[in-house]
Scaffold this active site. Sequence first.
Site, PDB file in Angstrom:
ATOM      1  N   TYR A   1       0.856  -1.191   0.000  1.00 18.80           N
ATOM      2  CA  TYR A   1       0.000   0.000   0.000  1.00 18.80           C
ATOM      3  C   TYR A   1       0.893   1.242   0.000  1.00 18.80           C
ATOM      4  CZ  TYR A   1      -4.265   2.484  -0.025  1.00 18.80           C
ATOM      5  OH  TYR A   1      -5.273   3.323  -0.441  1.00 18.80           O
TER       6      TYR A   1
ATOM      7  N   ARG B   1      -8.668  11.127  -7.944  1.00 16.80           N
ATOM      8  CA  ARG B   1      -7.738  11.775  -7.015  1.00 16.80           C
ATOM      9  C   ARG B   1      -6.978  10.696  -6.267  1.00 16.80           C
ATOM     10  NH1 ARG B   1      -8.486  15.644  -2.052  1.00 16.80           N
ATOM     11  NH2 ARG B   1      -9.259  13.680  -1.259  1.00 16.80           N
TER      12      ARG B   1
ATOM     13  N   LYS C   1      -6.130  -1.742  -1.114  1.00 18.25           N
ATOM     14  CA  LYS C   1      -6.968  -1.602   0.092  1.00 18.25           C
ATOM     15  C   LYS C   1      -7.583  -2.940   0.469  1.00 18.25           C
ATOM     16  CE  LYS C   1      -7.212   2.427   1.921  1.00 18.25           C
ATOM     17  NZ  LYS C   1      -7.744   3.700   2.256  1.00 18.25           N
TER      18      LYS C   1
ATOM     19  N   GLU D   1     -13.431   5.336  -2.569  1.00 18.33           N
ATOM     20  CA  GLU D   1     -12.013   5.597  -2.318  1.00 18.33           C
ATOM     21  C   GLU D   1     -11.456   6.532  -3.382  1.00 18.33           C
ATOM     22  OE1 GLU D   1     -10.537   3.978   0.350  1.00 18.33           O
ATOM     23  OE2 GLU D   1      -8.762   5.158  -0.049  1.00 18.33           O
ATOM     24  N   ASP D   2     -10.793   7.583  -2.952  1.00 18.78           N
ATOM     25  CA  ASP D   2     -10.062   8.469  -3.854  1.00 18.78           C
ATOM     26  C   ASP D   2     -10.906   9.064  -4.983  1.00 18.78           C
ATOM     27  OD1 ASP D   2      -7.937   8.135  -2.220  1.00 18.78           O
ATOM     28  OD2 ASP D   2      -6.656   7.082  -3.627  1.00 18.78           O
TER      29      ASP D   2
ATOM     30  N   ASP E   1     -13.922   6.197   2.716  1.00 13.27           N
ATOM     31  CA  ASP E   1     -12.790   6.066   3.641  1.00 13.27           C
ATOM     32  C   ASP E   1     -12.012   7.362   3.800  1.00 13.27           C
ATOM     33  OD1 ASP E   1     -11.189   4.452   5.389  1.00 13.27           O
ATOM     34  OD2 ASP E   1      -9.607   4.680   3.899  1.00 13.27           O
ATOM     35  N   ASP E   2     -11.930   8.160   2.739  1.00 10.64           N
ATOM     36  CA  ASP E   2     -11.160   9.409   2.840  1.00 10.64           C
ATOM     37  C   ASP E   2     -11.814  10.368   3.831  1.00 10.64           C
ATOM     38  OD1 ASP E   2      -9.285   8.722   0.708  1.00 10.64           O
ATOM     39  OD2 ASP E   2     -11.073   8.768  -0.523  1.00 10.64           O
TER      40      ASP E   2
ATOM     41  N   ASN F   1      -0.348  14.254   3.482  1.00 10.00           N
ATOM     42  CA  ASN F   1       0.519  13.276   2.811  1.00 10.00           C
ATOM     43  C   ASN F   1       0.985  13.821   1.471  1.00 10.00           C
ATOM     44  OD1 ASN F   1       0.005  11.212   4.759  1.00 10.00           O
ATOM     45  ND2 ASN F   1      -2.005  10.945   3.852  1.00 10.00           N
TER      46      ASN F   1
HETATM   47  P1  NAD Z   1      -8.983  18.654   0.220  1.00 10.26           P
HETATM   48  O1  NAD Z   1      -8.415  19.154  -1.052  1.00 10.26           O
HETATM   49  O2  NAD Z   1     -10.408  18.220   0.263  1.00 10.26           O
HETATM   50  O3  NAD Z   1      -8.780  19.778   1.336  1.00 10.26           O
HETATM   51  C1  NAD Z   1      -7.672  20.596   1.441  1.00 10.26           C
HETATM   52  C2  NAD Z   1      -8.075  21.790   2.274  1.00 10.26           C
HETATM   53  O4  NAD Z   1      -6.909  22.567   2.528  1.00 10.26           O
HETATM   54  C3  NAD Z   1      -9.053  22.715   1.587  1.00 10.26           C
HETATM   55  O5  NAD Z   1     -10.067  23.073   2.497  1.00 10.26           O
HETATM   56  C4  NAD Z   1      -8.235  23.973   1.262  1.00 10.26           C
HETATM   57  O6  NAD Z   1      -8.989  25.168   1.340  1.00 10.26           O
HETATM   58  C5  NAD Z   1      -7.228  23.933   2.371  1.00 10.26           C
HETATM   59  N1  NAD Z   1      -6.042  24.712   2.057  1.00 10.26           N
HETATM   60  C6  NAD Z   1      -5.323  24.755   0.917  1.00 10.26           C
HETATM   61  N2  NAD Z   1      -4.315  25.651   1.030  1.00 10.26           N
HETATM   62  C7  NAD Z   1      -4.397  26.172   2.269  1.00 10.26           C
HETATM   63  C8  NAD Z   1      -3.659  27.148   2.975  1.00 10.26           C
HETATM   64  N3  NAD Z   1      -2.611  27.740   2.425  1.00 10.26           N
HETATM   65  N4  NAD Z   1      -4.031  27.442   4.229  1.00 10.26           N
HETATM   66  C9  NAD Z   1      -5.082  26.831   4.786  1.00 10.26           C
HETATM   67  N5  NAD Z   1      -5.824  25.893   4.171  1.00 10.26           N
HETATM   68  C10 NAD Z   1      -5.490  25.575   2.927  1.00 10.26           C
HETATM   69  O7  NAD Z   1      -8.040  17.477   0.655  1.00 10.26           O
HETATM   70  P2  NAD Z   1      -8.303  16.376   1.776  1.00 10.26           P
HETATM   71  O8  NAD Z   1      -8.829  15.137   1.184  1.00 10.26           O
HETATM   72  O9  NAD Z   1      -9.062  16.985   2.884  1.00 10.26           O
HETATM   73  O10 NAD Z   1      -6.820  16.047   2.203  1.00 10.26           O
HETATM   74  C11 NAD Z   1      -6.016  17.021   2.827  1.00 10.26           C
HETATM   75  C12 NAD Z   1      -4.725  16.397   3.284  1.00 10.26           C
HETATM   76  O11 NAD Z   1      -4.990  15.422   4.290  1.00 10.26           O
HETATM   77  C13 NAD Z   1      -3.976  15.674   2.174  1.00 10.26           C
HETATM   78  O12 NAD Z   1      -2.618  15.970   2.232  1.00 10.26           O
HETATM   79  C14 NAD Z   1      -4.184  14.221   2.492  1.00 10.26           C
HETATM   80  O13 NAD Z   1      -3.085  13.437   2.103  1.00 10.26           O
HETATM   81  C15 NAD Z   1      -4.309  14.231   3.985  1.00 10.26           C
HETATM   82  N6  NAD Z   1      -5.052  13.073   4.484  1.00 10.26           N
HETATM   83  C16 NAD Z   1      -4.503  12.355   5.500  1.00 10.26           C
HETATM   84  C17 NAD Z   1      -5.152  11.235   5.968  1.00 10.26           C
HETATM   85  C18 NAD Z   1      -4.546  10.464   7.119  1.00 10.26           C
HETATM   86  O14 NAD Z   1      -3.640  10.916   7.734  1.00 10.26           O
HETATM   87  N7  NAD Z   1      -5.041   9.307   7.475  1.00 10.26           N
HETATM   88  C19 NAD Z   1      -6.336  10.817   5.399  1.00 10.26           C
HETATM   89  C20 NAD Z   1      -6.899  11.593   4.378  1.00 10.26           C
HETATM   90  C21 NAD Z   1      -6.238  12.724   3.935  1.00 10.26           C
END
Ligand code: NAD
Length: 556
Positions: free
Chosen positions: A101, A154, A172, A243-244, A266-267, A406
């Site tokens: 993964y 995505r 997954k 997913e994604d 899951d996201d 990430n």
């Molecule tokens: P998303 O695109 O839906 O959300 C991103 C958010 O960040 C948006 O609300 C955007 O407005 C905000 N943003 C962008 N630039 C910014 C800035 N300069 N200042 C403040 N906010 C800002 O993406 P997502 O699916 O919510 O994922 C976000 C991050 O979380 C990714 O990096 C993803 O890899 C990570 N993530 C981690 C896990 C985990 O740890 N298990 C799970 C899912 C997602």
Amino acid sequence: MSKHPSGLEKLPRGIDLLHDPALNKGTAFTASERKALELEGLLPPLISTQQQQVQHIMNNVRRKPNNLEKYLYLIGLQDRNEQLFYKTLIEHLEELSPIVYTPTVGLACQEYSRVFRRPRGIFITKHHHGHIRSILRNWPYKDVRIIVVTDGERILGLGDLGSNGMGIPVGKLTLYTACAGITPNACLPVMIDVGTGNKGLWSDPEYIGLPEERLHGKEYDALMDEFMEAASKTFPHVMIQLEDFGNRNALRLLERYRNHYCMFDDDIQGTAGVALAGLYSALSVTGGKITDQQLLFLGAGEAALGIGNLVVSSMVDQGLSEDEALGRCWFVDSKGLVVGSRTDLAQHKRRFAHDFPFHRDLFSAVNAIKPTAIIGASGQPGAFTPEILQAVAKWNKHPIVFALSNPTSQSECTAQDAYHYTNGHAVFASGSPFPPVVVHGRQFVPGQANNVYVFPGVGLGVMASESTRVTDEMFSAAARCVADKVIREDLELGRIFPSLSRIREVSLHIAIAVARLVFARQLTAMKQPSDLPGFIKSRMYSPVYQTDPRVKTEAE
Ligand code: NAD
């Protein structure tokens, strides 16, 4: 086992047996099995134990020059000898999960068209509209219980990979089997290929997907609606995991289907579950209750809002009113603090728009709100600056700092910075793994908020209880279960998640809690077994070779 795991009455013999991944044991077929099953001469003289084979596989994996080669070798093994693949994976999960993964699966998806060998799963395209059910019937296994589906828009942090994203559902589901014992034949990976916005793929002659414009709007929804209905009718007890999917669809599809099908995203919900688990576990260090926290999220997308919504429902379960709970969750998006005076907020953020002065930047929002926890899900590397980390450490003995973005390069701060700028007092977790760090002479092993702590156990509970829905309450319960399994030794190392080596125990604990909820909320037509934990345990696939039943029969 007297039937084939697929449900077929007839078990293969001879070369067909060696070519059957569910039954093949390679050099571990015993002398009497070789004799009884027409295998003599088809295998070399060596007779190995399964444990010797595991060691042999690990030797080979470790000799491969890079992670992509390791991935390909392991996928080849999965296609050849499923039991050996899973036994090796389970016994070496910490070493091999980053191969099967993230992060290696991301590389594999980027190269998917080139490394594609054997199909695994179902590819549905926009041209199949109107006959998706007949396509699903082509799948050879009839008792499918878990589908992981993507439209490839995505993939991880890599963007739109179209059909190349199929590596994600495949990976997954591999984790569902390894981490929660879901039988491989009950798992179905699905790619809905609606074209791709990645025009680089259009001109790639080797691209395995549709080199066409991505479908949107009503036609897209009609295709997804047909898929959800067809999958649920073809496989009556199936749970569907989204997913994604791209931002414009993920939250929307979840709302569209969550009250009609047994499904989750899951996201959004898995991430929320694991982050809430991290918060519960952090409270064993910081003291206090979840209802006392002030959480400030950086980012207000799928992940952050998913966490916020789950935290609110957990706070409400623990006695706060919804308004009180909402008032404890704050968001800063790319435009600044989410407050009531803003006119540019999307509907799903408005729930968290408080009547409060607007702050443009995170530092001033942090100073105004004085959060107990800062949670980054923004994809903005370094956004948790030294000043912000020092500030949260000023008014919290143990500030909670989750940098969930990430991959590691996008993390809001490094583990080193989180511990250094808080004098080693932060309770830290990240989305991608950080190696251990030493700060002020103390070693910290940062925890990884990996969704794998949550979704396999939820899936096992839903499957075993034949639930008709997946609810947020299940993710809250799962979060508590993960936190329950964090032991003192983990916390002493600064790790707020259990070791991955104990994941099957964690998944079983979650599954029991989820199934109890299913029966309590009457989400199933099934009668509750008298020994629920024993029943669920008995449903878990074990990849340990059994003597072929025909050998005993024929020897009698
Ligand atoms: P998303 O695109 O839906 O959300 C991103 C958010 O960040 C948006 O609300 C955007 O407005 C905000 N943003 C962008 N630039 C910014 C800035 N300069 N200042 C403040 N906010 C800002 O993406 P997502 O699916 O919510 O994922 C976000 C991050 O979380 C990714 O990096 C993803 O890899 C990570 N993530 C981690 C896990 C985990 O740890 N298990 C799970 C899912 C997602």
